[in-house]
Write a protein that holds these residues in place. Sequence first.
Motif, PDB file in Angstrom:
ATOM      1  N   VAL A 166       0.816  -1.275  -0.114  1.00 28.74           N
ATOM      2  CA  VAL A 166       0.061   0.112   0.024  1.00 28.74           C
ATOM      3  C   VAL A 166       0.799   1.203   0.059  1.00 28.74           C
ATOM      4  CG1 VAL A 166      -1.663   1.260   1.235  1.00 28.74           C
ATOM      5  CG2 VAL A 166      -1.996  -0.981   1.256  1.00 28.74           C
ATOM      6  N   ALA A 167       1.919   1.239   0.833  1.00 32.17           N
ATOM      7  CA  ALA A 167       2.821   2.332   0.880  1.00 32.17           C
ATOM      8  C   ALA A 167       3.440   2.714  -0.600  1.00 32.17           C
ATOM      9  CB  ALA A 167       3.927   2.324   1.887  1.00 32.17           C
ATOM     10  N   MET A 168       3.807   1.532  -1.245  1.00 32.82           N
ATOM     11  CA  MET A 168       4.369   1.880  -2.600  1.00 32.82           C
ATOM     12  C   MET A 168       3.467   2.238  -3.526  1.00 32.82           C
ATOM     13  SD  MET A 168       7.139   1.943  -4.577  1.00 32.82           S
ATOM     14  CE  MET A 168       8.530   1.338  -3.398  1.00 32.82           C
ATOM     15  N   LEU A 169       2.104   1.816  -3.369  1.00 39.16           N
ATOM     16  CA  LEU A 169       1.270   2.035  -4.445  1.00 39.16           C
ATOM     17  C   LEU A 169       0.772   3.774  -4.185  1.00 39.16           C
ATOM     18  CD1 LEU A 169      -1.045  -0.836  -3.976  1.00 39.16           C
ATOM     19  CD2 LEU A 169       0.021  -0.182  -6.119  1.00 39.16           C
ATOM     20  N   ARG A 170       0.847   4.107  -2.923  1.00 37.91           N
ATOM     21  CA  ARG A 170       0.506   5.264  -2.655  1.00 37.91           C
ATOM     22  C   ARG A 170       1.650   6.408  -3.139  1.00 37.91           C
ATOM     23  NH1 ARG A 170      -1.643   7.519   3.212  1.00 37.91           N
ATOM     24  NH2 ARG A 170      -3.733   6.187   2.149  1.00 37.91           N
TER      25      ARG A 170
END
Length: 327
Positions: A166-170
């Motif tokens: 999720v952090a990388m997607l954000r």
Amino acid sequence: MTPIACPQCGTELAPDVLACPACKWLVHAETLKRLAADADASARAGDLAAARTRWSDALALLPRHSQQHGIVGQRIEALTRQIDANAPTDVVPPSPDAPWWRRGAPGLATVAILLLSKVKFLLLGLTKASTLVSMFAFFGVYWSIYGWPLALGLVLSIYIHEMGHVAMLRRLGIAASAPMFIPGVGAMVMLKQHITDPLTDAKIGLAGPVWGLGAAFAAFAVYMLTGARIWLAIAQLTGFLNLFNLIPVWQLDGSRGFHVLARGERWLLVAVIALALVATEQRLLFVVGAVAVWRALQQETGPGDTRVLATFMTLIVALAWLARSIG
């Protein structure tokens, strides 16, 4: 939900459709206009991150194969490149004659801020009802099998792994769902757009095991400080699960990371897997290595990326070392 009629041609539309199949009228046209205006305003004000967020929200409301979807996706990629290019790189080091505590203070402050930001981000994920409910259901199943301490450690390690994605997607400005736990499977994050760039897909895929490795080392550190063997078990199990995720097959994270590697890089990774197998005797590496050899022998290869290769190698070695007593 009650079906609606297209105001342009009168075609009956399903509740979850994004565009009329007959005349291509966009169901969320007004919302898209507002998001586009907000994104442009944020970009003019210099807030590129906010502009990327607005465009990402708009992307989720556009049909995947539409021309608008492609255009907005390109804008998000351009904003991401601009944000990365504007990241501060020059840091003035303290004087070597300064006291040790002054020389170390910037690094300590950076680590503290980083830890606080990660904790805040991890807590943010728990505000999603779907994540929280499915997490409790997952915890309940494994509590009945392994007891609550190990079940809790397993749930938290998987959650941290998924929040890495999720952090990388954000960071890349890609819309996705909150983590959803499935007993017997693990957890997953559903993307709201199709990823075509193999390097982007590799970054997203390997971000989960990277965060998972951090969780495993954190549990191992607690074991070293307290001597409580439950933390050692959590560290080893977390290492094993993340190592399993690195098998380069199907939709596992290892497959997404392997896809971008060039042929020579693939064989280098196979060599590292073999060395890790000899050093740790972790038998899961037989499976990881066998699939990696099969993938390396295929004609189709990726464009190559040394950073992805280095990340993959580090994960293999570190996770195999943590999980060396399992299997």
